[in-house]
Enzyme design. Structure first.
Site, PDB file in Angstrom:
ATOM      1  N   LYS A  74       0.867  -1.182   0.000  1.00  0.00           N
ATOM      2  CA  LYS A  74       0.000   0.000   0.000  1.00  0.00           C
ATOM      3  C   LYS A  74       0.904   1.232   0.000  1.00  0.00           C
ATOM      4  O   LYS A  74       1.869   1.292   0.783  1.00  0.00           O
ATOM      5  CB  LYS A  74      -0.881  -0.038   1.252  1.00  0.00           C
ATOM      6  CG  LYS A  74      -1.958   1.005   1.307  1.00  0.00           C
ATOM      7  CD  LYS A  74      -2.810   0.831   2.564  1.00  0.00           C
ATOM      8  CE  LYS A  74      -4.039   1.713   2.556  1.00  0.00           C
ATOM      9  NZ  LYS A  74      -4.860   1.526   3.768  1.00  0.00           N
ATOM     10  N   SER A 129      -9.606   1.010   2.317  1.00  0.00           N
ATOM     11  CA  SER A 129      -8.677   1.881   1.651  1.00  0.00           C
ATOM     12  C   SER A 129      -7.504   1.162   0.982  1.00  0.00           C
ATOM     13  O   SER A 129      -6.865   1.746   0.122  1.00  0.00           O
ATOM     14  CB  SER A 129      -8.126   2.877   2.666  1.00  0.00           C
ATOM     15  OG  SER A 129      -7.328   2.239   3.644  1.00  0.00           O
ATOM     16  N   SER A 139     -10.187  -1.591   6.081  1.00  0.00           N
ATOM     17  CA  SER A 139      -9.357  -1.254   4.921  1.00  0.00           C
ATOM     18  C   SER A 139      -8.478  -2.371   4.385  1.00  0.00           C
ATOM     19  O   SER A 139      -7.900  -2.230   3.316  1.00  0.00           O
ATOM     20  CB  SER A 139      -8.505  -0.023   5.228  1.00  0.00           C
ATOM     21  OG  SER A 139      -9.298   1.147   5.211  1.00  0.00           O
TER      22      SER A 139
END
Lengths: 574, 574
Positions: free
Chosen positions: A162, A237, A261
């Site tokens: 990420k 996310s 997320s």
């Protein structure tokens, strides 16, 4: 119904509890060249030689369902060998690389090639650096050849990250335009650990503005698409991770989770994902608005295509990576080897409906399927009677915003970037712009602890080992038009953030089918949130979306969670 | 110098940063009958048949040094058998009870007898219930006789409890007058756990108003005296425990610590005390003003007369007590068996002076003694060069009061009780009455995490295993006149609260000697705090006070701390 008919929830603005005193169109103009430069860099590093011709990808990908996974499996752009490599689990790959049956370089090349095509279809990436990755892979191959041993248990594995995780020498923006200026000098702990274990890095993945959407859309590189259905979000996310791992652009990925997320991306995109208990995998060195916020803490964890890979990641990261030597917040507790329990010794409580927002038809169908499979295998399955759901929702959402959105706005103000619809929703969580006092914040913490006590008692007193629940009201949501039709209700995931319980997302093998998963038009929504989520169920737009669920155990029973994940995997595959 | 010349620090009121809007003399009048009833109950339960004649205890005990430990060892009120029993370690006692060489009843009687006399001299107790304890001990004896095995590893051990720990059916006041109305329905987790392990309870111990003094003085039962010197405090806030355990009124005690409240009592009274890392021993179910406050969390831990007993408590509490089944905040991590390290493999850094407030002569002498002993045994001893001491002091003291003293005042307001001098000092910590916002509180947390990172790096990068440091600027402080000469500077203990590091207090066998530990009259204080603490050093009043130090290791290295505690014990005894 056309996708263009999907609108923001009716009267959504009446639910807003924030003032937009952060965005500033004039200031934002001055940032546009930086955004363009960032996009150009991404375009340049999405290696031309790995791409398929643009003409291979339909131009109506955002208005008509396109299945990237299917496309990749049929495409001749990838060699058979590349397809074989990218279909292997991380565990298999690590084994074959260690035995020199595969080289780190050829493994990385296969995944990078696939990732580039996946990027063309899903826009999952923010940052490619394949040449750097290949150089590292060469070094790893040399090391193995010279020393006859690997540098660590993840030797040569292509792992996606990420983007929010601080990477030395590389812009780390976390979805905020203003952070296009931020280049960490030092790697985040997780990057240091994974490098020590032998990982290769080559791609960092997309995330939403503010990191507080269950989709992945921002003002820098835009929105990502679900690998199974281009109209849908891959989640968020850590949505870039969901698309990347499920699309097999990497063999393992690292996400973070403060409200769902890791789990929403795993469930929406169709892979495994573990939200570990807090302080086992490091979040130190990441960009976020949560600095010093510990009422509900973010955790990092793996996304993968097999439960064995989840375990490989957890065990090697913790036991050999020893993150506590670098990150003082991680607890020095080794990963325990917990054998697969006997199905007959296990009690599972299934949460069908939390009573606040009713799950959509495919979720109901999927849970019934799982229940019947578990029962057939001898598991003692009971119904989870929801309790304190509204309290948990209220507390956790107040915690998200209890600094009166101060930090998020600070991060937005510097660039003046416009607020995306789902950011507006997130800024309306709890009491929105209301700044809590320290005493009010303590009161939230106390309410949280009381919830944790009740849920802990539930497990202990009822001898329940696990809870299985929807990850979200539905499968992945439609997310065209800047996400206005996105995922509004976080209650199914955020419940386990406020409780800090280890939660594993597992695929069922099922996916949404518009013919079967027909909307119940007679259903009367229970409340505004329920109405928002029910209105969004348009069966024909969701075709092919994977059906996945959450498996939850007691706090710090991460090992038991993974052990029963293996049992579920066995049961569902048979 | 007479003890009556000991005054509050000069101009102390200029340092106050709070407004006394909590005490209310008129309201307080209405609580006096309740206080009297509580005292009467305590007096009644301080069994007459166990007492020594009042005439045995000097009437000038508060103006002339009286050594209770010496008095007890010489007293003929205790039988030789009782003296023998109360001189045994908990580990020995548990072993002899399990083998039926001693009964639970005779062990409890011996400790209860001694505790009652100790109470006459030191006023360490708030609540006696010896008959209940004896009934329990009888049941334990019966169980052992019938079943041929103990109920658990603490079978029959007389354990004292800081009064603040919620006890079902008994007033639990935590030092607040208003809580004389509070009777918990359920036992605190720690009490449940210890009962399951076989403990006998019969006494609950004193603590200061607000629980935020390093002494033990309150408006309910008054102040406690140090067992070695009646002019001195036994420490606080678990000061009753310090006096009780060091005076051998119990064989093990449980205290709590948010700024030094286990360690100051252990060090001042002269016994062992462990402040474990957070979330290992449960604080759930206690009365405190810290509800929901988790910037610097309170921990519970044992006080004992041997390092083996500290280990017995920790290991059995955690591994057999499994506190996480009742307290969702405890982490389910077993106590590891860590062997004693070889002295030659260990690096210890000694902190002689934190640079902010200079330790008194006996502390300097004691540290030099420990250094020389450790070096002789082959330990690699280096000097700890203090860093970030002011930052740590600033952050932790701001955390203590960052709710603007809201909760403490709430607890005081209900009774209107007058503020004791040391409470006024505690209400002046940090920014006193200033209510922080949630965002400001987060900033403190972030500063704390940065401190933890620096100290963790210190251990890891310098390969330092342990830090040895003063527990306090001096030995136990004079605490006549309502504690106005008490312990003002918490920096040596609170450092390890903000860092959340396991810290063990160990006795050196040395004690203050006015002839040797002469004040350096030429020393010029560095700052106001330093001046306050230096002014208090009046050598002749401190005679006989034990000299003890802190041993600190990395976070969650509690087992390693105890293991090296054993090595230190061996070294200092030889």
């Amino acid at each position: 119904m056309s996708t263009l008919d999907i609108k923001a929830p009716k009267d959504i603005e009446s639910l807003y509890t924030f003032t937009d005193d952060a965005s500033n169109p004039e200031l934002f103009e001055s940032w546009k060249p930086k955004i363009q430069a960032y996009r150009d860099e991404l375009d340049k590093n999405t290696l031309k030689e790995y791409r398929v011709p643009e003409s291979d990808i339909p131009s109506d990908i955002d208005t008509k369902i396109f299945n990237t996974v299917e496309f990749l499996s049929k495409s001749t752009a990838l060699t058979e060998k590349e397809k074989e490599i990218t279909s292997m689990s991380a565990t298999e790959l690590a084994d074959k690389i260690a035995k020199s049956e595969l080289s780190s370089v050829e493994v990385l090349k296969a995944f990078a090639h696939r990732a580039v095509i996946l990027q063309q279809c899903t826009n999952f990436a923010m940052d490619f650096f394949i040449h750097e990755g290949l150089k590292r892979a060469e070094e790893l191959d040399d090391y193995l050849a010279k020393n006859g041993k690997t540098v660590g248990p993840l030797h040569g594995l292509p792992i996606s990250l990420k983007e929010q995780i601080g990477y030395a020498g590389k812009i780390t923006n976390g979805g905020w335009v203003s952070y296009l200026d931020y280049i960490p000098e030092e790697n985040a702990t997780t990057i240091k650990v994974l490098l020590n274990l032998g990982a290769t890095f080559y791609v960092r993945t997309n995330q939403p503005q503010s990191l507080m959407h269950l989709d992945s859309n921002n003002n820098i590189t835009g929105r990502s698409r679900n690998p199974y259905n281009s109209l849908l979000t891959p989640g968020g996310s850590s949505g870039g991770e969901g698309a990347c791992v499920a699309g097999k652009g990497s063999c393992l990925g690292v996400g973070t989770d403060i409200g769902g997320s890791i789990r929403a991306p795993a469930a929406f995109s169709g892979c495994w994902g573990l939200r570990p208990t807090s302080r086992r995998i490091s979040c130190w060195g990441g960009v976020s608005s949560g600095r010093g916020q510990e009422s509900v803490v973010a955790v990092a964890g793996p996304l993968a295509n097999s439960i064995d890979d989840i375990e490989l990641f957890m065990k090697s990261y913790i036991n050999e990576g020893k993150p506590w030597d670098d990150d003082q917040l991680c607890i020095p507790v080794l990963w325990r080897d917990v054998p697969k329990p006997n199905a007959k010794d296990v009690t599972v409580a299934i949460l069908y409906d939390d009573g606040l927002v009713k799950p959509h038809p495919p979720i109901e169908r999927g849970l019934k399927f799982v229940e019947s499979k578990l029962k057939d295998a001898g598991v003692n399955v009971i119904k989870f009677e929801p309790f304190e759901i509204e309290e948990a929702y209220d507390v956790v959402h107040k915690m998200y915003s209890c600094d009166g959105n101060y930090m998020q706005k600070e991060m937005i103000k510097k660039s003046g970037e416009p607020l995306l619809p789902m950011t507006k929703w997130a800024l309306s969580f709890g009491d929105g712009d209301k700044m809590y006092t320290a005493a009010e914040n303590r009161d939230l913490n106390y309410r949280r602890d009381a919830l944790r006590k009740k849920y802990n008692d539930y497990f202990v007193k009822n001898k329940v080992d696990y809870i299985i629940s929807p990850t979200y009201v539905g499968v992945a949501s439609v997310t065209i038009q800047d996400g206005i039709a996105g995922a509004y209700y976080w209650g199914y995931t955020s419940l386990f953030n406020i409780l800090d319980l280890p939660t594993l997302v597992f695929p069922t093998g099922l996916s949404q089918d518009p013919k079967v998963d027909v909307k119940d038009e007679s259903y009367v929504p229970r409340n505004k949130l329920d109405k928002i989520e029910q209105d969004k169920y348009v069966a024909e737009l969701l075709e092919g979306a994977p059906i996945c669920f959450q498996l939850t155990a007691r706090r710090y029973f991460d090992e038991e969670t993974v052990a029963f994940g293996k049992v579920i995997d066995d049961i569902l595959k048979n």
